[in-house]
Scaffold this active site. Structure first.
Site, PDB file in Angstrom:
ATOM      1  CD  GLU A 162     -22.396  22.502 -24.409  1.00 56.18           C
ATOM      2  OE1 GLU A 162     -22.406  22.589 -25.647  1.00 56.18           O
ATOM      3  OE2 GLU A 162     -22.568  23.483 -23.644  1.00 56.18           O
ATOM      4  CB  CYS A 217     -27.584  26.025 -22.325  1.00 54.38           C
ATOM      5  SG  CYS A 217     -28.110  24.325 -22.645  1.00 54.38           S
ATOM      6  CB  CYS A 232     -25.284  21.619 -21.559  1.00 57.98           C
ATOM      7  SG  CYS A 232     -25.709  21.343 -23.297  1.00 57.98           S
TER       8      CYS A 232
HETATM    9 ZN   LIG Z   1     -26.560  23.304 -23.990  1.00 52.84          ZN
END
Ligand SMILES: [Zn+2]
Length: 133
Positions: free
Chosen positions: A55, A88, A91
């Site tokens: 991402e 995560c 991110c």
């Molecule tokens: Zn991540």
């Protein structure tokens, strides 16, 4: 472009994942307001901290091409894992700055789906307002 089309684009991006260590493949696709789509995949590294998530790869590609949060319409993130791949912590921090709080984020692993946004994923985020007092 519809939700399911963007998810399919993310699955195409997932094929380009470089994941020799985890064998966990993730793809992402950013849809911009003019219809342009930017893809990203997770790119791992033997120095694990240098790994970049799908991402972030996709959103950085959009920003690298001049798009900003106001010209990003949606983000799709897919994985081949047993559970949907929620972003995560790193991110979430990055996306909370680079996407609008209500920009749709569509998650899928081909079996399960979840529609969310940064407002849901990272409430009370550390932001520009904290730094630029
Ligand atoms: Zn991540």
């Amino acid at each position: 472009m519809e939700r399911n089309e963007l998810i399919q684009e993310a699955f195409k991006a997932m094929e380009n994942a470089y994941a020799p260590y985890s064998n966990y493949h993730v793809g992402a696709a950013v849809l911009c307001t003019d219809g342009k789509v930017f893809l990203g995949a997770n790119i791992e590294n033997a120095s694990f901290g240098a790994t970049n998530c799908a991402e972030r790869s996709a959103v950085f590609a959009a920003y690298s091409n001049g798009y900003r949060k106001d010209t990003i319409e949606a983000l799709a993130i897919v994985s081949d894992g047993g559970r949907i791949a929620a972003p995560c912590g790193i991110c979430r921090q990055v996306l909370s700055e680079l996407l609008k709080p209500d920009t749709p984020i569509w998650l899928s692993n081909g079996r399960d789906d979840c529609d969310t946004n940064m407002e849901e994923l990272l409430p009370m985020q550390f932001s520009q307002e904290d730094v630029l007092r």
